[in-house]
Scaffold this motif. Structure first.
Motif, mmCIF file in Angstrom:
data_model
loop_
_atom_site.group_PDB
_atom_site.id
_atom_site.type_symbol
_atom_site.label_atom_id
_atom_site.label_comp_id
_atom_site.label_asym_id
_atom_site.label_seq_id
_atom_site.Cartn_x
_atom_site.Cartn_y
_atom_site.Cartn_z
ATOM 1 N N SER A 43 0.962 -1.250 -0.019
ATOM 2 C CA SER A 43 0.130 -0.119 0.001
ATOM 3 C C SER A 43 0.552 1.241 0.327
ATOM 4 O O SER A 43 0.324 2.163 -0.311
ATOM 5 C CB SER A 43 -0.691 0.017 1.125
ATOM 6 N N THR A 50 0.477 4.148 -3.182
ATOM 7 C CA THR A 50 0.151 5.736 -2.326
ATOM 8 C C THR A 50 1.515 6.522 -2.679
ATOM 9 O O THR A 50 1.254 7.751 -3.215
ATOM 10 C CB THR A 50 0.220 5.872 -1.166
ATOM 11 N N ARG A 104 0.145 9.690 -4.985
ATOM 12 C CA ARG A 104 0.538 10.853 -5.476
ATOM 13 C C ARG A 104 0.900 11.767 -6.304
ATOM 14 O O ARG A 104 1.609 12.718 -6.998
ATOM 15 C CB ARG A 104 1.300 11.114 -4.188
#
Length: 220
Positions: free
Chosen positions: A173, A177, A181
């Motif tokens: 994860s 993430t 971004r």
């Protein structure tokens, strides 16, 4: 205050009372969400564009005046005639039956409002003033159309494909993430705005490789 909600109209009966320009816009809005709803127009006369939709089998037309009982089975109803009296009768029957109803130019008689919207495929942006200032909604929508051209709809499909690939390329994860971004950074979105989708995709794939490589180095 209104509660914002996106509704799936698949298999639902949507009835529009009225056959003029306003009714045409309502039909166009429903069909824009995907031709999965069953659309019925009830009016003695309809516009040429609505006739075309009838001929194409996209909508059903009942060439009669509205009378009580015609809303049975509907999920959504639009009262879109030029008669305030008829619209009030439509609203009364809809509310009696527990059907969501929108009355043109009368927010107080409506149980839902349709916001101004910008649709780019599955990418949907909406603006609402709760019926208090349609002109302001329109102005903001025009601005959003400039900020988010059609390329964003194509990009969304590309991002959905990349998302599936990322589950294999970036298993944690934290890595995913970091990837997203990167995907939302201004220079990537500027590429999308300018229609440089292949360039934006290359940037993202290179970012995924860099993230994966960093993760591998840190685990050694």
């Amino acid at each position: 205050m209104l509660y914002p909600m996106n509704v799936d109209l698949t298999g639902c009966l949507v009835i529009i009372i009225g056959g003029g320009a306003v009714a045409e816009r309502k039909v166009r809005g429903v069909l824009a969400a995907g031709e999965t709803a069953f659309v019925r127009v009830i009016a003695p006369e309809i516009t040429a564009q609505l006739r075309t939709s009838v001929d194409d089998g996209r909508i059903e037309w009942h060439s009669v005046c509205y009378t009580y009982g015609m809303l049975e089975g509907a999920f959504l109803v639009y009262a879109a005639t030029d008669s305030a009296t008829i619209n009030a009768k439509v609203a009364a029957e809809a509310k009696e039956r527990g059907i969501l109803v929108n009355v043109i130019d009368d927010p107080s008689a409506s149980s839902f409002q349709i916001p101004s919207s910008v649709r780019r495929g599955n990418f949907l942006l909406t603006v609402s003033t709760g019926g208090r200032s349609p002109a302001l909604s329109h102005a903001v929508r025009m601005e959003l159309e400039q900020l988010y051209p059609a390329s964003f709809g194509v990009w969304l499909d590309c991002v959905a494909r990349l998302r599936r690939e990322m589950w294999t390329m970036l298993p944690t994860s934290r890595e995913r993430t970091e990837f997203w971004r990167m995907a939302l950074r201004p220079h990537i979105l500027n590429m999308v705005h300018d229609g440089e989708l292949e360039k934006a995709e290359v940037e993202l794939r290179n970012a995924a490789l860099d993230i994966g490589a960093k993760s591998s180095d840190s685990s050694d």
